[in-house]
Write an enzyme that holds these catalytic residues in place. Sequence first.
Site, PDB file in Angstrom:
ATOM      1  N   SER A 239       0.803  -1.167   0.067  1.00 41.02           N
ATOM      2  CA  SER A 239      -0.158  -0.012  -0.003  1.00 41.02           C
ATOM      3  C   SER A 239       0.750   1.332   0.017  1.00 41.02           C
ATOM      4  CB  SER A 239      -0.859   0.041   1.250  1.00 41.02           C
ATOM      5  OG  SER A 239      -1.794   1.189   1.130  1.00 41.02           O
ATOM      6  N   CYS A 240       0.286   2.459  -0.606  1.00 44.81           N
ATOM      7  CA  CYS A 240       1.088   3.482  -0.503  1.00 44.81           C
ATOM      8  C   CYS A 240       0.257   4.779  -0.501  1.00 44.81           C
ATOM      9  CB  CYS A 240       1.981   3.787  -1.904  1.00 44.81           C
ATOM     10  SG  CYS A 240       0.792   3.669  -3.457  1.00 44.81           S
ATOM     11  N   GLY A 241       0.272   5.710  -1.131  1.00 40.25           N
ATOM     12  CA  GLY A 241      -0.371   6.971  -1.228  1.00 40.25           C
ATOM     13  C   GLY A 241      -1.780   6.884  -1.828  1.00 40.25           C
ATOM     14  N   TRP A 268      -3.694   4.503   0.849  1.00 35.94           N
ATOM     15  CA  TRP A 268      -3.982   5.347   2.157  1.00 35.94           C
ATOM     16  C   TRP A 268      -5.033   6.546   1.682  1.00 35.94           C
ATOM     17  CZ3 TRP A 268      -3.777   3.792   6.615  1.00 35.94           C
ATOM     18  CH2 TRP A 268      -3.799   4.823   7.639  1.00 35.94           C
TER      19      TRP A 268
END
Length: 282
Positions: A239-241, A268
Amino acid sequence: MSQNIDVIVNAEWLKAHFSAPNVKTVDASWFMPGSQRNGAQEWKTKRIPGAVYFDFDGEIKDQTSSLPHMLPSTDVFAENVSKLGISNSDTVVVYDSAGIFSSPRVWWMFKVMGHQNVVLLDGGLPAWESVGGDIDNTPPVQPQVTEYTACFQPERYIDRDALLAGITTNSLNVIDVRPFDRFSGGVAEPREGVRSGHMPNAVNLPFPSVMQEGFFKSSQELSQLLATVVSDALPNVTSCGSGVTACTVALASEHTIGKVIAVYDGSWTEWGGDHRLPIEVL
């Protein structure tokens, strides 16, 4: 051409295979909002000859979602890839002008849609230029439309509900690739209305740590890094932004240790923006 080529190729490989009719180059350049740069405009004036532009932020996405550049349906993906002149049998070489930033996202999109041979150009456009690769700055030519078929690969994708269930039952290993200060909740998120912190029990491996000067680190270095966060016992999720750089670590895992990692598409932006979902701060 081999049906089992690695997920990363270097510029020398591309130069050697460049003229093969089944090798298609794809410019996946994209820049963060506010950067004053436009990937599509830059592609029009500077690209690897024959490269088509893959607009995952504006065109080839779920147009019904309020979240940025979410994965489109198989039909929408197939229709757009057909317009780019790409066939299922082609070897697709994805690159970006930053070296490695947005191109892993498009590599993942092709993978999750079932494309067999899709690879990332290590070092991107700068690496191509460094080996004396030709640059095309003439107006792009519309490619001949093909018939492309997409086949969704569920093991490469996870949505919010499945992720919440996995976190609740401790049956998933979540690898958050944002910078540590965002993961820890020490700084505000760049997107308005998105909370700071991370998912319960997530581990942190900032995506720049897998790269050095625009290239992926050596397999030995990557193996050591990944060993600190990748689980052998549980399915892994990155997962990231907003679902772009999560693909970089997923690609590094597949390249180095042969392990497929699912990408949380909403990342996120979705999780931190939904106040019903649990978060932690350090």
